[in-house]
Design a protein around this motif. Structure first.
Motif, short mmCIF file in Angstrom:
data_model
loop_
_atom_site.label_atom_id
_atom_site.label_comp_id
_atom_site.label_asym_id
_atom_site.label_seq_id
_atom_site.Cartn_x
_atom_site.Cartn_y
_atom_site.Cartn_z
N GLU A 1 0.83 -1.21 0.00
CA GLU A 1 0.00 0.00 0.00
C GLU A 1 0.87 1.27 0.00
OE1 GLU A 1 -3.21 0.26 -0.28
OE2 GLU A 1 -3.38 2.40 0.19
N VAL A 2 1.93 1.24 0.81
CA VAL A 2 2.83 2.40 0.89
C VAL A 2 3.55 2.58 -0.45
CG1 VAL A 2 4.91 3.31 2.04
CG2 VAL A 2 3.18 2.08 3.38
N ALA A 3 4.01 1.46 -1.03
CA ALA A 3 4.73 1.52 -2.32
C ALA A 3 3.82 2.10 -3.41
CB ALA A 3 5.20 0.13 -2.72
N ALA A 4 2.55 1.66 -3.46
CA ALA A 4 1.62 2.12 -4.50
C ALA A 4 1.34 3.61 -4.36
CB ALA A 4 0.33 1.32 -4.44
N ARG A 5 1.15 4.07 -3.13
CA ARG A 5 0.87 5.50 -2.92
C ARG A 5 2.05 6.35 -3.36
NH1 ARG A 5 -2.53 6.45 2.54
NH2 ARG A 5 -3.84 4.61 2.35
N GLU A 6 3.26 5.88 -3.09
CA GLU A 6 4.46 6.62 -3.50
C GLU A 6 4.56 6.66 -5.03
OE1 GLU A 6 6.75 8.46 -1.68
OE2 GLU A 6 5.20 8.14 -0.17
N GLN A 7 4.19 5.56 -5.68
CA GLN A 7 4.21 5.52 -7.15
C GLN A 7 3.32 6.64 -7.70
OE1 GLN A 7 6.05 3.73 -9.04
NE2 GLN A 7 6.54 1.80 -8.04
N VAL A 8 2.11 6.74 -7.14
CA VAL A 8 1.16 7.75 -7.62
C VAL A 8 1.75 9.15 -7.44
CG1 VAL A 8 -1.12 8.78 -7.23
CG2 VAL A 8 -0.85 6.29 -7.12
N LYS A 9 2.39 9.36 -6.29
CA LYS A 9 2.94 10.69 -5.97
C LYS A 9 4.04 11.10 -6.94
CE LYS A 9 2.96 10.95 -1.14
NZ LYS A 9 3.81 10.92 0.05
N VAL A 10 4.92 10.13 -7.28
CA VAL A 10 6.13 10.56 -8.00
C VAL A 10 6.13 10.30 -9.50
CG1 VAL A 10 7.53 10.29 -5.91
CG2 VAL A 10 7.47 8.43 -7.58
N ILE A 11 5.12 9.57 -10.01
CA ILE A 11 5.24 9.17 -11.42
C ILE A 11 5.32 10.37 -12.39
CG2 ILE A 11 2.75 8.73 -11.82
CD1 ILE A 11 4.31 6.19 -13.47
N LEU A 12 4.49 11.40 -12.18
CA LEU A 12 4.55 12.52 -13.13
C LEU A 12 5.84 13.34 -13.00
CD1 LEU A 12 0.81 13.62 -13.48
CD2 LEU A 12 2.19 12.20 -15.01
N PRO A 13 6.29 13.66 -11.76
CA PRO A 13 7.59 14.33 -11.66
C PRO A 13 8.74 13.53 -12.29
CG PRO A 13 6.45 14.42 -9.55
CD PRO A 13 5.60 13.59 -10.46
N VAL A 14 8.72 12.20 -12.12
CA VAL A 14 9.80 11.38 -12.70
C VAL A 14 9.70 11.41 -14.23
CG1 VAL A 14 10.70 9.02 -12.94
CG2 VAL A 14 10.08 9.88 -10.68
N LEU A 15 8.47 11.33 -14.74
CA LEU A 15 8.25 11.40 -16.20
C LEU A 15 8.77 12.73 -16.74
CD1 LEU A 15 6.85 10.28 -18.83
CD2 LEU A 15 4.79 11.49 -18.07
N ALA A 16 8.39 13.83 -16.05
CA ALA A 16 8.80 15.17 -16.50
C ALA A 16 10.32 15.26 -16.55
CB ALA A 16 8.23 16.22 -15.56
#
Ligand code: KG4
Ligand code: ZN
Length: 353
Positions: free
Chosen positions: A49-64
């Motif tokens: 659950e913690v891993a999935a929430r972090e994915q949601v938080k950082v995916i767009l900044p990492v993509l950018a």
């Protein structure tokens, strides 16, 4: 040809831009990885659950960041970036984490009208080797050693890859991590044990080498963990006691070195057995544990000793653990599909493409 690779199967969010030149060599234009690992260190393992929430938080900044660094492209620009396809991990892994990458990739594919290539995470681990070497000669034996997998594969060509053996219980990385807990080390313990082992004596304690002499390519590591547990208990060593640890640094180093040697011994012997049986040209390593220096050096040492012709390949340490570049690399050897047909599959096996 340029591929954007997206990896979100566990606790790392990795996005990379990789270009294939006309001479077929692969070049990293960017490779950005954000990890929620520090959030899991105290709990001794990953909380999905913690891993999935972090994915949601950082995916767009990492993509950018990946697009900016690789292509000087600002996320949100009117025109799509100059990529040819998007490759994304669709399994195996944690469902919550996988969904973040898969849904992001599908949305981008639709928005930018770019083809979508679903990638098996385990394939990504061995294709990481093609980023640094474009002339790997096949057939090859592949040893995948990560937190969840210890597998031996025979790769005849890019379309013919079969599993010839695997672990019957714990994976090699899992063994490092669980034994690390017995030494009161934070998760993931593999790299810490490897570091402690550098100042230890690998022959000091003889731990079991399960299935070393069995006539197959299977592994078993849970007995080793039990043996280390019983040994520590019998000696009444307490690694949770800071004063004890400070007074017994050498003991900790020797234990780490002996445990590492037991794990590596089996990995090396079985890999060489397979390389001989199938008379391969190359031995390819992949997965987090393949960053282990002793594994690499012992394997090369044994190959030389036995006068085998096989060349050993292992990715640079930053490409051994989860990243987007390995997924993009695998994308150059796979086919695009209709975006609608891609769904996350946490239980994906090697065989299903
Ligand atoms: O491939 P990976 O990053 O994630 C999975 O897909 O599992 O592998 C993580 C595993 C962990 O168990 C970690 O302890 C282990 O790789 N590991 C190592 C080393 N670096 C990472 N194990 C032994 N020696 C290392 N240097
Ligand atoms: Zn992995």
């Amino acid at each position: 040809m340029i591929i954007l690779g997206i990896e979100t199967s566990c606790d790392e969010t990795g996005i990379a831009v990789v270009e294939k030149k006309t001479d077929n060599s692969l070049h990293l234009l960017s490779n950005i990885v954000a990890s929620s690992l520090s959030k899991h260190a105290k709990t001794g393992g990953i909380i999905p659950e913690v891993a999935a929430r972090e994915q949601v938080k950082v995916i767009l900044p990492v993509l950018a960041e990946a697009l900016k660094e690789g292509l000087s492209y600002e996320l949100g620009e009117k025109n799509p970036p100059s990529i040819d396809a998007i490759a994304v991990t669709y399994g195996p892994g944690l469902i919550g984490s996988l969904l973040v990458g898969v849904e992001t990739a599908k949305t981008l594919s639709l928005l930018w009208k770019k083809s979508l290539i679903p990638i098996n995470h385990m394939h990504g681990h061995f294709y990481a080797n093609w980023i640094e070497h474009d002339n790997i000669s096949l057939p090859a034996i592949i040893l995948i050693v990560s937190g969840g997998h210890t597998d031996l594969l025979l790769m005849k060509n890019h379309k013919d890859i079969s599993v010839i053996g695997g672990t019957r219980d714990d994976a090699a990385g899992e063994a490092f991590d669980k034994i690390g807990r017995l030494l009161n080390l934070p998760y993931p313990a593999g790299p810490i044990i490897a570091h402690l082992a550098e100042s230890g004596d690998p022959q000091k304690f003889l731990f079991p080498r399960p299935m070393l002499s069995s006539d197959n390519f299977d592994f078993s590591f849970s007995g080793l963990k039990t043996s280390v547990f019983n040994f520590i208990k019998k000696n009444r060593w307490d690694f949770t006691d800071e004063t004890f640890v400070q007074a017994h640094k050498k003991l900790q180093n020797d234990l780490a070195a002996s445990v590492q040697e037991a794990i590596i011994d089996v990995l090396v012997k079985k890999t060489i057995l397979a390389a001989k049986k199938y008379n391969v040209n190359s031995i390819i390593l992949g997965g987090g544990v393949s960053a282990n220096k002793r594994l690499r050096s012992q394997l090369s040492h044994e190959i030389k000793n036995l006068n085998l012709e096989a060349v050993v390949y292992a990715p640079s340490p930053q490409l051994c653990t989860d990243n987007g570049a390995m997924i993009a690399a695998a994308g150059f050897f796979a086919a695009p599909v209709l975006w609608k047909s891609v769904t996350a599959d946490p239980e994906l096996s090697y065989y299903r493409e």
